[in-house]
Design a protein around this motif. Structure first.
Motif, PDB file in Angstrom:
ATOM      1  N   TRP A  36      -3.728   1.233  -6.772  1.00  0.00           N
ATOM      2  CA  TRP A  36      -2.718   1.645  -5.809  1.00  0.00           C
ATOM      3  C   TRP A  36      -2.703   0.609  -4.677  1.00  0.00           C
ATOM      4  N   ARG A  38      -0.172  -0.593  -1.049  1.00  0.00           N
ATOM      5  CA  ARG A  38       0.859  -0.130  -0.117  1.00  0.00           C
ATOM      6  C   ARG A  38       1.386  -1.317   0.676  1.00  0.00           C
ATOM      7  N   ARG A  45       1.642  -6.703   1.000  1.00  0.00           N
ATOM      8  CA  ARG A  45       1.154  -5.605   0.173  1.00  0.00           C
ATOM      9  C   ARG A  45      -0.372  -5.629   0.191  1.00  0.00           C
ATOM     10  N   TYR A  93       4.123   3.111  -1.142  1.00  0.00           N
ATOM     11  CA  TYR A  93       2.941   3.086  -2.000  1.00  0.00           C
ATOM     12  C   TYR A  93       3.353   2.764  -3.430  1.00  0.00           C
TER      13      TYR A  93
END
Length: 122
Positions: A36, A38, A45, A93
């Motif tokens: 993951w 974000r 990022r 996200y």
């Protein structure tokens, strides 16, 4: 074609919780590492969490003890439980899958979802 679809984002007050999901199609999640990331407006990022093919999990320091990542290979879905959210968690996200063990670098992942917006109000 491998596709990832995130869901579960939204607007929440500081201190609240959200659970993000990442559904994978076109491939078996069991063959991939899932991460993951974000991205906040005007920022790069950044890595949030990763779960390997087994049970190894790693988190960014900024989310450690607040976020929990899990995956259900039978459902081909990954999850990110986010608790005690803070305004600085506001971002889009993204989930991603890949086979590289350089877990915290976005360019090491092969497939990405479209992203889901998380907004935390103060």
């Amino acid at each position: 074609q491998v596709q990832l679809v995130e869901s579960g984002g939204g607007l929440v007050q500081a201190g609240g919780s959200l659970r993000l999901s990442c559904a994978v199609s076109g491939a078996s999640l069991s063959g991939y590492i899932m991460g993951w990331f974000r991205q906040a407006p005007g920022k790069e990022r950044e890595f949030v969490a990763v779960r390997g093919k087994g049970s190894i999990v790693s988190y960014a320091d900024s989310v450690k003890d607040r976020f929990t990542m899990s995956r259900d290979n039978r459902q081909n879905t990954g999850f990110l439980q986010m608790n005690n959210l803070k305004p600085e968690d506001t971002a889009v996200y993204y989930c991603a899958v890949g086979t590289s063990y350089i877990w915290d670098k976005a360019h090491e992942y092969d497939y990405w979802g479209q992203g889901t917006q998380v907004t935390v109000s103060s």
